[in-house]
Design a protein around this motif. Structure first.
Motif, PDB file in Angstrom:
ATOM      1  N   GLU A 106       0.835  -1.205   0.000  1.00 12.04           N
ATOM      2  CA  GLU A 106       0.000   0.000   0.000  1.00 12.04           C
ATOM      3  C   GLU A 106       0.869   1.254   0.000  1.00 12.04           C
ATOM      4  N   ILE A 107       2.078   1.155   0.535  1.00  6.92           N
ATOM      5  CA  ILE A 107       2.999   2.299   0.517  1.00  6.92           C
ATOM      6  C   ILE A 107       3.437   2.581  -0.906  1.00  6.92           C
ATOM      7  N   SER A 110       0.354   3.416  -3.432  1.00 12.89           N
ATOM      8  CA  SER A 110      -0.206   4.754  -3.217  1.00 12.89           C
ATOM      9  C   SER A 110       0.771   5.834  -3.688  1.00 12.89           C
ATOM     10  N   GLU A 111       2.068   5.607  -3.471  1.00 11.93           N
ATOM     11  CA  GLU A 111       3.062   6.560  -3.980  1.00 11.93           C
ATOM     12  C   GLU A 111       3.030   6.620  -5.498  1.00 11.93           C
ATOM     13  N   ARG A 159      -6.944  -1.122   2.010  1.00 14.49           N
ATOM     14  CA  ARG A 159      -5.742  -0.534   2.617  1.00 14.49           C
ATOM     15  C   ARG A 159      -5.033   0.418   1.663  1.00 14.49           C
ATOM     16  N   ILE A 160      -4.935   0.026   0.386  1.00 11.45           N
ATOM     17  CA  ILE A 160      -4.242   0.875  -0.583  1.00 11.45           C
ATOM     18  C   ILE A 160      -5.023   2.161  -0.812  1.00 11.45           C
ATOM     19  N   GLU A 163      -4.645   4.533   2.143  1.00  9.40           N
ATOM     20  CA  GLU A 163      -3.319   5.149   2.168  1.00  9.40           C
ATOM     21  C   GLU A 163      -3.186   6.189   1.055  1.00  9.40           C
ATOM     22  N   THR A 164      -3.768   5.905  -0.095  1.00  6.02           N
ATOM     23  CA  THR A 164      -3.764   6.867  -1.194  1.00  6.02           C
ATOM     24  C   THR A 164      -4.501   8.137  -0.802  1.00  6.02           C
ATOM     25  N   ARG A 166      -4.886   9.386   2.147  1.00  3.93           N
ATOM     26  CA  ARG A 166      -4.076  10.138   3.109  1.00  3.93           C
ATOM     27  C   ARG A 166      -3.030  10.990   2.402  1.00  3.93           C
ATOM     28  N   LYS A 167      -2.398  10.419   1.384  1.00  3.92           N
ATOM     29  CA  LYS A 167      -1.336  11.148   0.693  1.00  3.92           C
ATOM     30  C   LYS A 167      -1.892  12.251  -0.202  1.00  3.92           C
ATOM     31  N   ALA A 191     -11.987   7.542   8.461  1.00  6.26           N
ATOM     32  CA  ALA A 191     -11.005   8.051   7.503  1.00  6.26           C
ATOM     33  C   ALA A 191     -11.487   9.303   6.782  1.00  6.26           C
TER      34      ALA A 191
END
Length: 339
Positions: A106-107, A110-111, A159-160, A163-164, A166-167, A191
């Motif tokens: 997911e890190i 999402s990046e 989850r992905i 996290e996306t 959030r960014k 969220a």
């Protein structure tokens, strides 16, 4: 299962630089890991090897491949999606199918979604090409819409997706909406994600990211009709599965100026076909199904896949078992108690 009897684990269409991680995890299981290239018919090779487990990335695991392995116990997908595995055929033969949903990608994904968005939004690839060709003062040659107070739309919000979201908020997206029938409303509320129907999302969002699994129900979930609902300033990003998207309809909308741009990491046919219309679509940034990748994620992915093989060789069900059959609960409870 006896861990002293020699056994074979076949790696279909090997693509990692090394398999030392898997060999380390399985060192005490009397296992031989054998790469099987898939540039020709793999059935004879698998019949000869008679593996107890298959490790697979993108290769289709058909009923014929499964039938070539009479002692097969397990198929592990390096990654989350299992749409390339014939689950019905595996279940009929009581062959475990497992995936690896928890390798932390997911890190990375999402990046990558954010990177594709920024490349398209700021026309980075086009400006790079124009500058290398001798251009200058080209910043206003093509419009770039403002994304102040923009709305992010997520099709699929696990989850992905979370996290996306959030960014993207860091880049000024003050509202996030999601279409995901499986997202718990309390999770969405915590969220600060608004659950909406797909049509509302397509009409409203300034940037739309695809993070859904590919299933018969989600195939071409973004089709010509949904693309037609989007604003001409919308950017569409797909880092999930190519089959979620009608690529021809997207390319046509981009050529006709009905969408601002697209960032695409996955394709319905991979490797991508030379005549794929997205290859010539304007303001489109493409990558080769690499959103999941980093050195860290590869190591964790290979390690977790190998541990699923180890569990089954030790007589347990896999931890991430995706095709349980009748009577499977007892076996799964046994695994949970032994973990």
């Amino acid at each position: 299962m006896d861990n002293t009897t020699p056994k074979t684990v076949a790696i279909l269409e090997p693509g990692y630089a090394s398999y030392l991680t898997e060999r380390t995890v399985l060192a005490d299981q009397a296992v031989t890991l054998v790469p099987v290239t898939m540039d020709a018919d793999a059935v004879p090779a698998l019949q000869k090897l008679d593996p107890v487990a298959l490790l697979v990335r993108e290769r289709d695991v058909t009923a014929a491949l499964l039938a070539a392995c009479p002692n097969l116990k397990l198929v592990v997908r390096y990654g989350v999606g299992v749409d390339n595995i014939d689950l019905d055929a595996a279940t009929k033969r009581s062959i475990y199918v497992a995936n690896v949903p928890d390798y932390g990608a997911e890190i990375e994904v999402s990046e990558h979604a954010l990177a594709l968005y920024l490349a398209v939004q700021r026309r980075v690839v086009l400006r790079d090409q124009q500058l290398r060709a001798g251009g200058w003062g080209i910043g206003q040659a093509a419009t770039i819409p403002s994304r102040e107070n923009a709305v992010l739309g997520l099709i699929g919000c696990g989850r992905i997706g979370l996290e996306t979201a959030r960014k993207f908020r860091v880049f000024g997206f003050d509202k996030v909406m999601a279409f995901d029938p499986f997202l718990n409303p309390d999770t969405a509320k915590a969220a600060n994600v608004d659950l909406v129907d797909l049509e509302t999302l397509c009409k409203t969002a300034d940037v739309i990211n695809l993070h859904a699994p590919l299933t018969p129900q989600t195939h071409h979930i973004v089709d010509a009709a949904h693309i037609a609902l989007m604003k001409p300033t919308t950017i569409l990003v797909n880092v999930a599965r190519g089959g979620l998207l009608d690529e021809a309809a997207l390319a046509q909308a981009l050529h006709e100026g009905r969408l601002f741009g697209a960032g695409i990491d996955v394709f319905e046919q991979e490797p991508v076909a030379p005549d794929n219309p997205l290859l010539t679509a304007p303001n489109t940034t493409l990558s080769d199904h690499t959103a999941w990748y980093s050195e860290r994620s590869v190591k964790v992915l290979q390690q977790n896949a190998a541990y699923e093989v180890r569990r089954v060789l030790q007589g347990n069900a896999p931890l991430n078992w995706v095709n349980p059959w009748p009577g499977a609960d007892t076996q799964k409870q046994r695994l949970e108690k032994s973990s």
